[in-house]
Design a protein around this motif. Structure first.
Motif, PDB file in Angstrom:
ATOM      1  N   ALA A  70      32.640   3.643   9.934  1.00 22.34           N
ATOM      2  CA  ALA A  70      31.358   4.316  10.126  1.00 22.34           C
ATOM      3  C   ALA A  70      30.162   3.367  10.058  1.00 22.34           C
ATOM      4  CB  ALA A  70      31.192   5.426   9.095  1.00 22.34           C
ATOM      5  N   GLN A  71      30.400   2.094   9.788  1.00 22.45           N
ATOM      6  CA  GLN A  71      29.304   1.127   9.806  1.00 22.45           C
ATOM      7  C   GLN A  71      29.042   0.731  11.258  1.00 22.45           C
ATOM      8  OE1 GLN A  71      29.850  -2.170   7.124  1.00 22.45           O
ATOM      9  NE2 GLN A  71      30.100  -0.861   5.334  1.00 22.45           N
ATOM     10  N   LEU A  72      27.906   1.155  11.766  1.00 23.20           N
ATOM     11  CA  LEU A  72      27.595   0.991  13.179  1.00 23.20           C
ATOM     12  C   LEU A  72      26.368   0.091  13.345  1.00 23.20           C
ATOM     13  CD1 LEU A  72      28.045   4.762  14.091  1.00 23.20           C
ATOM     14  CD2 LEU A  72      29.678   2.916  14.503  1.00 23.20           C
ATOM     15  N   PRO A  73      26.210  -0.531  14.513  1.00 16.58           N
ATOM     16  CA  PRO A  73      27.063  -0.471  15.702  1.00 16.58           C
ATOM     17  C   PRO A  73      28.294  -1.366  15.577  1.00 16.58           C
ATOM     18  CG  PRO A  73      25.243  -1.965  16.094  1.00 16.58           C
ATOM     19  CD  PRO A  73      25.016  -1.377  14.723  1.00 16.58           C
ATOM     20  N   TRP A  74      29.246  -1.157  16.476  1.00 14.70           N
ATOM     21  CA  TRP A  74      30.426  -1.998  16.516  1.00 14.70           C
ATOM     22  C   TRP A  74      30.121  -3.254  17.326  1.00 14.70           C
ATOM     23  CZ3 TRP A  74      34.890   1.969  17.771  1.00 14.70           C
ATOM     24  CH2 TRP A  74      35.162   2.715  16.600  1.00 14.70           C
ATOM     25  N   THR A  75      29.489  -4.203  16.680  1.00  6.75           N
ATOM     26  CA  THR A  75      29.267  -5.501  17.304  1.00  6.75           C
ATOM     27  C   THR A  75      30.604  -6.223  17.418  1.00  6.75           C
ATOM     28  OG1 THR A  75      28.913  -6.553  15.166  1.00  6.75           O
ATOM     29  CG2 THR A  75      26.965  -5.621  16.274  1.00  6.75           C
ATOM     30  N   PRO A 249      25.773  11.471  26.929  1.00 12.40           N
ATOM     31  CA  PRO A 249      25.127  10.242  27.407  1.00 12.40           C
ATOM     32  C   PRO A 249      24.289   9.562  26.333  1.00 12.40           C
ATOM     33  CG  PRO A 249      24.910  11.988  29.039  1.00 12.40           C
ATOM     34  CD  PRO A 249      25.436  12.623  27.802  1.00 12.40           C
ATOM     35  N   VAL A 250      23.607  10.350  25.504  1.00  6.73           N
ATOM     36  CA  VAL A 250      22.778   9.771  24.444  1.00  6.73           C
ATOM     37  C   VAL A 250      23.668   9.090  23.404  1.00  6.73           C
ATOM     38  CG1 VAL A 250      21.192  10.310  22.562  1.00  6.73           C
ATOM     39  CG2 VAL A 250      20.904  11.404  24.802  1.00  6.73           C
ATOM     40  N   LEU A 251      24.756   9.746  23.026  1.00  7.03           N
ATOM     41  CA  LEU A 251      25.670   9.160  22.048  1.00  7.03           C
ATOM     42  C   LEU A 251      26.284   7.870  22.570  1.00  7.03           C
ATOM     43  CD1 LEU A 251      27.436  12.435  20.851  1.00  7.03           C
ATOM     44  CD2 LEU A 251      25.953  10.971  19.466  1.00  7.03           C
ATOM     45  N   ARG A 252      26.683   7.888  23.839  1.00 11.91           N
ATOM     46  CA  ARG A 252      27.296   6.684  24.408  1.00 11.91           C
ATOM     47  C   ARG A 252      26.289   5.549  24.550  1.00 11.91           C
ATOM     48  NH1 ARG A 252      30.926  10.258  28.511  1.00 11.91           N
ATOM     49  NH2 ARG A 252      32.908  10.108  27.362  1.00 11.91           N
ATOM     50  N   LEU A 253      25.054   5.891  24.858  1.00 15.21           N
ATOM     51  CA  LEU A 253      24.023   4.867  24.968  1.00 15.21           C
ATOM     52  C   LEU A 253      23.758   4.232  23.602  1.00 15.21           C
ATOM     53  CD1 LEU A 253      21.877   3.444  26.729  1.00 15.21           C
ATOM     54  CD2 LEU A 253      20.299   5.291  26.121  1.00 15.21           C
ATOM     55  N   ALA A 254      23.745   5.062  22.558  1.00 16.97           N
ATOM     56  CA  ALA A 254      23.425   4.560  21.218  1.00 16.97           C
ATOM     57  C   ALA A 254      24.605   3.859  20.553  1.00 16.97           C
ATOM     58  CB  ALA A 254      22.949   5.709  20.340  1.00 16.97           C
ATOM     59  N   LEU A 255      25.823   4.396  20.750  1.00 20.56           N
ATOM     60  CA  LEU A 255      26.977   3.919  19.985  1.00 20.56           C
ATOM     61  C   LEU A 255      28.048   3.252  20.830  1.00 20.56           C
ATOM     62  CD1 LEU A 255      27.418   7.002  17.624  1.00 20.56           C
ATOM     63  CD2 LEU A 255      26.134   4.906  17.203  1.00 20.56           C
ATOM     64  N   ALA A 259      31.156   5.904  20.014  1.00 21.22           N
ATOM     65  CA  ALA A 259      30.956   7.326  20.297  1.00 21.22           C
ATOM     66  C   ALA A 259      32.222   7.940  20.861  1.00 21.22           C
ATOM     67  CB  ALA A 259      29.789   7.511  21.266  1.00 21.22           C
ATOM     68  N   ASP A 260      32.855   7.251  21.803  1.00 18.31           N
ATOM     69  CA  ASP A 260      34.074   7.779  22.417  1.00 18.31           C
ATOM     70  C   ASP A 260      35.217   7.862  21.413  1.00 18.31           C
ATOM     71  OD1 ASP A 260      33.104   8.141  25.066  1.00 18.31           O
ATOM     72  OD2 ASP A 260      33.242   5.993  25.410  1.00 18.31           O
ATOM     73  N   ASP A 261      35.356   6.836  20.563  1.00 14.35           N
ATOM     74  CA  ASP A 261      36.491   6.788  19.643  1.00 14.35           C
ATOM     75  C   ASP A 261      36.310   7.674  18.422  1.00 14.35           C
ATOM     76  OD1 ASP A 261      37.670   5.019  21.337  1.00 14.35           O
ATOM     77  OD2 ASP A 261      37.700   3.315  19.968  1.00 14.35           O
ATOM     78  N   LEU A 262      35.073   7.784  17.919  1.00 12.90           N
ATOM     79  CA  LEU A 262      34.846   8.490  16.660  1.00 12.90           C
ATOM     80  C   LEU A 262      34.388   9.930  16.830  1.00 12.90           C
ATOM     81  CD1 LEU A 262      33.025   5.747  14.540  1.00 12.90           C
ATOM     82  CD2 LEU A 262      35.428   6.420  14.426  1.00 12.90           C
TER      83      LEU A 262
END
Length: 297
Positions: A70-75, A249-255, A259-262
């Motif tokens: 849950a520590q985001l973003p996934w760099t 789209p907002v979730l995918r743009l941000a994460l 977003a897709d996996d979690l």
């Protein structure tokens, strides 16, 4: 039993250790710092050090370690930490178990339903093929890292879903809802496999004491719930509104892929092997599981 636990400081690990001790088991924990208590033992996975005498002395080994998802973003650095914190420590323990003159009878290693990926319309059981995505790759490598000990001890892979407890992944959802920002996530119809913290711990103890189960076991509630079921249950229990929408789209743009996996993955996961082995869940109802989670924190 004498039980050795790695990853005992997290929400699940702390509750598991407390319950095992309450049931009369002798529990020792592996820590990366200098020990501060008589039941702590130091190890250093980065340096390849594990106390071999503790491996030989224990009846059961539990490994719950891993960098939080849950520590985001996934760099790129975060993705590396997520993978290596699981695979390297698990490989180290597998080697120690395989080489031990007196290996534990059972090794319970954490895993995750993330291995199934996004699977709309499928009922997912332990024999279902792995899916696609970063988390599926991580969990596949994580489980494979136990292979060195498979012929030495009974290895159980606890494929866990969303754990409903006072911390963990439910904490940010609880906070947002308390602040009046209860929201549908994406379309809201993607299925989220969940389990109460009490049942997560109970299932792990069941797996430690079972004489037959080995390999992957899904740790989820029997109920099938969508993400909107979960977010609305949180709002109901907190008596807060659930009026907002977080579009895909907002979730995918941000994460990005997090977003897709979690959040957006559709996973209808069934606990077939766990139930067939006689485990009886305490929380089959989503609202009661959420209430139990919030009553503890």
């Amino acid at each position: 039993m004498q039980i050795l636990v790695a990853g005992a400081s997290g929400m699940i690990g702390a509750r598991l250790v407390a319950r095992l001790r309450a049931e009369g088991h002798d529990v020792r924990t592996l820590v990366r710092r200098e020990p501060r208590a008589a039941d702590e033992r130091r190890w250093d996975p980065d340096a390849g050090h594990v106390p071999d005498d503790e491996i030989a002395a224990c009846d059961a080994l539990v490994n719950l370690g891993g960098a939080p998802l849950a520590q985001l973003p996934w760099t790129d650095a975060r993705r590396t930490a997520i993978l290596e914190s699981r695979v390297l420590t698990t490989t180290l323990l597998a080697d120690a178990v395989a080489e031990s003159p007196s290996p534990p009878t059972v090794w319970l290693n954490a895993s995750a339903v993330g291995i199934y990926g996004d699977r709309p319309g499928e009922r997912l059981v332990e024999d279902s093929p792995r899916g696609a995505g970063f988390l599926a790759d991580v969990v596949d490598a994580w489980e494979a890292a136990t292979a060195g000990a498979a012929g030495t001890t009974r290895v159980v892979l606890a494929r866990t879903g969303l754990v409903l407890g006072p911390g963990g992944a439910l904490a940010p959802l609880r906070l947002a809802t308390r602040l009046g920002a209860g929201a549908r996530i994406g379309g809201g119809q993607q299925r989220w496999p969940w389990i109460s913290l009490d049942d997560e711990v109970g299932a792990m103890i069941h797996l430690l004491t079972s004489s037959t189960l080995a390999g992957p076991v899904n740790l989820v509630a029997p109920a099938t719930s969508t993400s909107e079921d979960v977010t609305r249950a949180v709002a109901r229990v907190l008596h807060r509104p659930h009026l907002l929408v977080l579009p895909r789209p907002v979730l995918r743009l941000a994460l990005r892929d997090a977003a897709d996996d979690l959040l957006l993955a559709d996973q209808d996961v069934a606990p077939d092997r766990l139930l067939a082995d006689g485990f009886v869940p305490t929380h089959r109802d989503l609202d009661r599981a959420v209430m139990a989670a919030f009553a503890r924190g």
